[in-house]
Design an enzyme around this catalytic site. Structure first.
Site: not given
Length: 326
Positions: A82, A125, A127, A148, A152
């Site tokens: 990634a 993740t 995030e 990001y 994801k």
């Protein structure tokens, strides 16, 4: 039977630790490497094993993925590749989406097209939770705050979709921040520990950082790859949070790191607004209860111990080599 694993992102922090783990378990390991004018394999250069095979390819190139999956016929695929830097994703949002989101779709399609019996791990993740208050677990609502995190989140849901639509053994590991001496130096924890090492050795006197109040759940990457592997050994495909369950501010990580080197962080840390993100994620703290109860996985290293082992490693690294390797 010797199991074959295919790892994207094999030259990264998690990829290198996972490679060591799988080789120790007797796997034949195949890794995806992007072609570049300079080699970037320092994290795996020390691994000398006839069961390790590297292949050129890219998550943005579907043809390479189709060919590799067809030829390798892996039993397990770990998608760790990634563009993984959150702040950088604001600067290269289209590339981040292409590699992190569409790249996962390309890999899943390559597996489906090959019609092989394969188990798939997607590196999700914390995030993805973004603005949703902690604690966060497998049922928490997602609210990503960066390109990001959004990319994801697509990968996470497309993995769920392929599991449900095509009966693929596909899981997402929602990993909270996990660090190590192999962490890239642009990530805040490694930036801190490298800065501490440089100050301790008299190479500089100041470390410049952004938001010191952000709270993260920091664990040790070497332990987290064991959790990845356990997810693919379970009887049924499920998604799991891997975390320590403990929140630590960037300021506290600084305190731990500088104190371990006998320094006062306030004497050396400067603030620069330029390091802040356009949209900040205030607090990420995971609830790993499911991973503990179902997989028997539990983090052993927490933020203070992590900071100390990283500072020790970086002091030795700078003393020996004079610069960072990763």
């Amino acid at each position: 039977m010797t199991k074959r694993a295919f790892i994207t992102g094999i030259t990264g922090q998690d990829g290198s630790y996972l490679t060591e783990l799988l080789l120790a378990k007797g796997y034949e390991v195949h890794g995806l490497v992007r072609r570049a004018s300079t080699l970037n394999r320092s994290r795996i250069d020390h691994i000398q094993d006839s069961n390790l095979h590297l292949h050129y390819g890219d998550l943005t190139d579907g043809v390479s993925l189709v060919n590799l999956i067809r030829d390798i016929v892996p039993h397990e695929v770990y998608n760790l590749g990634a563009q993984s830097h959150v702040k950088v994703s604001f600067e290269v949002p289209e590339y981040t989406a292409d590699a992190d989101a569409t790249g996962t779709l390309r890999l899943l399609e390559a597996i489906r097209a090959a019609k092989i019996d394969c188990r798939f791990y997607q590196a999700s993740t914390s995030e993805m939770f973004g603005a949703t208050p902690p604690p966060q677990d497998e049922t928490t609502v997602f609210y990503p705050r960066s390109p990001y995190g959004a990319a994801k989140l697509y990968s996470h849901w497309v993995t769920v979709n392929y599991r449900e639509a095509y009966d693929l053994f596909a899981v997402s590991g929602i990993l909270f921040n996990h660090e190590s001496p192999r962490r890239g130096e642009s990530f805040v924890t490694r930036k801190i520990t490298l800065g501490v090492a440089a100050i301790k050795l008299g190479l500089t006197d100041t470390l410049t950082l952004g938001n010191l109040d952000a709270i993260r759940d920091w664990g040790f990457a070497k332990e987290y790859v064991e959790g990845m592997w356990r997810m693919l050994q379970h009887d049924t495909p499920q998604d799991y949070v891997l975390a320590t369950g403990i929140g630590t501010t960037v300021r506290e990580f600084c305190e731990y790191s500088f104190a371990h080197a006998g320094l006062n962080w306030e004497d050396h840390v400067a603030y620069d607004k330029g390091y802040e993100r356009p949209t900040e994620v205030d607090a990420l703290i995971g609830d790993p209860s499911k991973a503990k109860s179902v997989l028997g996985w539990e983090a052993q290293t927490h933020a203070k111990g992590l900071a100390e082992l990283m500072v020790d490693s970086d002091i030795e690294l700078l003393r020996t080599h004079g610069s960072a390797r990763y």
